[in-house]
Design an enzyme around this catalytic site. Sequence first.
Site, PDB file in Angstrom:
ATOM      1  CG  HIS A 121      -9.391  -2.818  -2.432  1.00  0.00           C
ATOM      2  ND1 HIS A 121      -8.355  -2.482  -3.088  1.00  0.00           N
ATOM      3  CD2 HIS A 121      -8.962  -2.240  -1.191  1.00  0.00           C
ATOM      4  CE1 HIS A 121      -7.217  -2.305  -2.508  1.00  0.00           C
ATOM      5  NE2 HIS A 121      -7.375  -2.380  -1.109  1.00  0.00           N
ATOM      6  CE  LYS A 302      -3.747  -0.130  -3.843  1.00  0.00           C
ATOM      7  NZ  LYS A 302      -2.922  -0.462  -2.915  1.00  0.00           N
TER       8      LYS A 302
END
Length: 415
Positions: A121, A302
């Site tokens: 990821h 994030k």
Amino acid sequence: MSISEIPNGHQRWIGGNRIDLLENGEEFFPRVFEAIREARREVVIETFILFEDKVGTQLHEAMRAAAQRGVKVDLMIDGFGSPDLSPEFISGLTSAGVKVRVFDPGERLFGQRLNAFRRMHRKIVVIDGSLAFVGGINYSADHLMDFGPKAKQDYAVELAGPIVSEIHRFVLHAIAVGGKGPGWFRRRLKATHEHNGPAGEAEAQFVTRDNRRHTNDIERHYRAAIRSARQRIVIANAYFFPGYRLIKEMRRAARRGVDVRLILQGEPDMPIVKVAASMLYHHLLHAGVRIYEYCERPLHGKVALVDEQWSTVGSSNLDPLSLSLNLEANVIVRDKAFTQVLWERLDHLMQHSCKQVETSDLTEWSGWRLVRSFFIFHLMRWYPAWAGWLPRHAPRLKPLDAPDARGGATQTDAA
């Protein structure tokens, strides 16, 4: 050693860095494509998603042009996140000399992808060992505002200085343990590595998560920062369902008077995301945590900041996939100027694009909600251990060559 077992760096503070915040594709893509066009020796890219749209096409053209002028170009994509690239797209890269590798390609069963867990990821770019980009932005048009209501809100950082050497070593090692071997790693590092002198004043750490040696490093840094908070904590995270310990630290911080704020999805790309996060609202709001739902578009960021010095930008969500299964990468920054920039961006988001959730907005407690809360509490408390029980296969890194007769890409196992 499998590709999921890459050793982390020393996780020490490294000073002398320039770190610039890049918000959304409008700031990120032009800088990355310009850096690739200016590369002299090497371009290494890792990404979860690469789509064959206008953004993917621009990346394709930049990588081809770099490879054709003699730059070593390595691209790693995830087999789950980037499953549908055409043979023409791949061969256009490989025929120019770009090395394309797929992390854990996986076979489809009745058209369904089965490689849903333990994904690669990370989103990393390293140019000539001296410039790097790390964050949450994939190569897809849905990171641009003109995509429409589903355009994603996201962040990345551009880095120059000594920290880039750590990131460079990491991405080359990722390729090496995927099949190239330690000899290739040493030769490539020696051939392309430059000593990166000071480029700024920021201190930074490059922190990753894998499924062997560094299973909880990113979460551990979050918890330590929250414990140390004295003034404020702001966390903007797209997929929020963290473990019990992180929730506990946030509640403790709010109760000792820290201004704790969460920016979560109000218009999620997947409805289950909001449902999962909202199950925690009672626990957080009653402890004094303030929750803001970003309502303009899907939130994909994030990022987080603590007080005036500490901040982080990366690929890791605060959910079971990112904290317990996926391979992730974050940059942690200790710098007042950078943290102030991030605070201003997030404060603007809260002031102009978010709805604050109040306790009066919540559904009244009921017997069913109490039972559900009990099970959610224990799920959060124990899911990192449960995740470890899932099949821990050794994901393979496969290079893609020319298209085969079936219309796909030939895959040579390098694991």
